[in-house]
Design a protein around this motif. Structure first.
Motif, PDB file in Angstrom:
ATOM      1  N   VAL A   2       0.865  -1.171   0.000  1.00 23.19           N
ATOM      2  CA  VAL A   2       0.000   0.000   0.000  1.00 23.19           C
ATOM      3  C   VAL A   2       0.906   1.226   0.000  1.00 23.19           C
ATOM      4  CG1 VAL A   2      -1.735   1.308   1.261  1.00 23.19           C
ATOM      5  CG2 VAL A   2      -1.837  -1.189   1.235  1.00 23.19           C
ATOM      6  N   ILE A   3       0.765   2.058  -1.012  1.00 26.06           N
ATOM      7  CA  ILE A   3       1.513   3.309  -1.085  1.00 26.06           C
ATOM      8  C   ILE A   3       0.580   4.401  -0.587  1.00 26.06           C
ATOM      9  CG2 ILE A   3       2.714   4.923  -2.597  1.00 26.06           C
ATOM     10  CD1 ILE A   3       3.317   2.477  -4.406  1.00 26.06           C
ATOM     11  N   ASP A   4       0.930   4.992   0.551  1.00 24.59           N
ATOM     12  CA  ASP A   4       0.082   5.969   1.225  1.00 24.59           C
ATOM     13  C   ASP A   4       0.819   7.303   1.282  1.00 24.59           C
ATOM     14  OD1 ASP A   4      -1.880   7.216   2.684  1.00 24.59           O
ATOM     15  OD2 ASP A   4      -1.353   6.241   4.581  1.00 24.59           O
ATOM     16  N   VAL A   5       0.375   8.263   0.480  1.00 26.03           N
ATOM     17  CA  VAL A   5       1.000   9.580   0.413  1.00 26.03           C
ATOM     18  C   VAL A   5       0.078  10.592   1.077  1.00 26.03           C
ATOM     19  CG1 VAL A   5       1.930  11.370  -1.108  1.00 26.03           C
ATOM     20  CG2 VAL A   5       2.111   8.962  -1.772  1.00 26.03           C
ATOM     21  N   PHE A  28       3.842  14.975  -9.397  1.00 28.19           N
ATOM     22  CA  PHE A  28       3.831  13.624  -9.952  1.00 28.19           C
ATOM     23  C   PHE A  28       4.665  12.705  -9.071  1.00 28.19           C
ATOM     24  CE2 PHE A  28       3.108  16.505 -13.433  1.00 28.19           C
ATOM     25  CZ  PHE A  28       2.020  15.924 -14.072  1.00 28.19           C
ATOM     26  N   LEU A  29       4.202  11.469  -8.924  1.00 22.34           N
ATOM     27  CA  LEU A  29       4.869  10.471  -8.097  1.00 22.34           C
ATOM     28  C   LEU A  29       5.378   9.344  -8.982  1.00 22.34           C
ATOM     29  CD1 LEU A  29       5.493   9.051  -5.320  1.00 22.34           C
ATOM     30  CD2 LEU A  29       3.182   8.088  -5.486  1.00 22.34           C
ATOM     31  N   ASN A  30       6.652   8.997  -8.808  1.00 25.21           N
ATOM     32  CA  ASN A  30       7.258   7.825  -9.442  1.00 25.21           C
ATOM     33  C   ASN A  30       7.742   6.916  -8.325  1.00 25.21           C
ATOM     34  OD1 ASN A  30       7.159   8.688 -12.224  1.00 25.21           O
ATOM     35  ND2 ASN A  30       8.785  10.121 -11.716  1.00 25.21           N
ATOM     36  N   ALA A  59      -0.136  11.085 -11.144  1.00 28.69           N
ATOM     37  CA  ALA A  59      -0.232  12.482 -10.710  1.00 28.69           C
ATOM     38  C   ALA A  59      -0.871  12.502  -9.321  1.00 28.69           C
ATOM     39  CB  ALA A  59      -1.083  13.282 -11.693  1.00 28.69           C
ATOM     40  N   LEU A  60      -0.383  13.383  -8.462  1.00 27.87           N
ATOM     41  CA  LEU A  60      -0.935  13.529  -7.113  1.00 27.87           C
ATOM     42  C   LEU A  60      -1.954  14.654  -7.106  1.00 27.87           C
ATOM     43  CD1 LEU A  60       2.248  13.243  -4.869  1.00 27.87           C
ATOM     44  CD2 LEU A  60       0.510  11.505  -5.280  1.00 27.87           C
ATOM     45  N   LEU A  61      -3.076  14.409  -6.455  1.00 28.87           N
ATOM     46  CA  LEU A  61      -4.100  15.434  -6.289  1.00 28.87           C
ATOM     47  C   LEU A  61      -4.055  15.920  -4.846  1.00 28.87           C
ATOM     48  CD1 LEU A  61      -7.004  13.667  -8.192  1.00 28.87           C
ATOM     49  CD2 LEU A  61      -5.452  15.418  -9.051  1.00 28.87           C
ATOM     50  N   ALA A  74      11.006   6.453  -4.154  1.00 26.13           N
ATOM     51  CA  ALA A  74       9.923   7.303  -4.640  1.00 26.13           C
ATOM     52  C   ALA A  74      10.455   8.713  -4.844  1.00 26.13           C
ATOM     53  CB  ALA A  74       8.767   7.323  -3.640  1.00 26.13           C
ATOM     54  N   ASP A  75      10.119   9.268  -5.977  1.00 29.89           N
ATOM     55  CA  ASP A  75      10.422  10.671  -6.287  1.00 29.89           C
ATOM     56  C   ASP A  75       9.095  11.391  -6.511  1.00 29.89           C
ATOM     57  OD1 ASP A  75      13.137  10.384  -6.184  1.00 29.89           O
ATOM     58  OD2 ASP A  75      13.470  10.565  -8.340  1.00 29.89           O
TER      59      ASP A  75
END
Length: 155
Positions: free
Chosen positions: A68-71, A81-83, A104-106, A125-126
């Motif tokens: 789970v990637i939780d930003v 943008f997330l890579n 893309a991050l909202l 992660a960048d």
């Protein structure tokens, strides 16, 4: 043609002399290897076959991990943008050719589940913002416990 045959015969004669044994003869017999007798008492162990292997009921043959990637970065007010990618094998640099998520991050938030094929990989992660002079925000995750599910929190 006659000189060609003479030259060929001379060459063959040199080759035969040069390749000859040339050593002294010995009256000692030559030792030969004897095959082992069947009654020596040494036996090789029976090979293990795949059908003989047994695993416990609790053992899981799966090499997949649910991540789970939780930003949650509310300070990111501009478009970003997330890579999330594997690291290069010989360095700690991100390998943009081997990513598990590009999105893309909202409003600086995201919650996404991805499946990883190998549990003990390092992910980097960048997060890039749309700004000419900005450097990416960088984060690292590594699954060290080998569990079936994990979480990569980016705060």
């Amino acid at each position: 043609m006659n000189s060609f045959i003479k030259v060929t015969n001379i060459m063959c004669a040199f080759l035969m002399v040069g390749c000859g044994g040339g050593g002294s003869e010995s009256s000692q017999p030559v030792a030969t290897a004897q095959p082992p007798s069947a009654g020596t008492g040494t036996t090789s162990p029976e090979p293990i076959k795949t059908q003989d292997l047994v695993a416990s009921q609790e053992f899981d043959f799966s090499t997949q991990t649910e991540l789970v990637i939780d930003v949650s970065l509310p300070e990111l007010t501009q478009r970003s943008f997330l890579n999330v990618c594997y690291s290069e094998p010989t360095s700690e640099r991100i390998d943009y050719n081997n990513c598990v998520l590009r999105v893309a991050l909202l409003d600086g938030t995201l919650r996404k589940t991805v499946t990883l094929n190998q549990a003990n990989q390092t992910l980097l992660a960048d997060i890039w913002t749309v700004s000419a002079s900005s450097e990416p925000l960088q984060y690292q995750w590594q699954n060290q416990n080998g569990s079936d599910s994990a979480i990569f929190e980016i705060r």
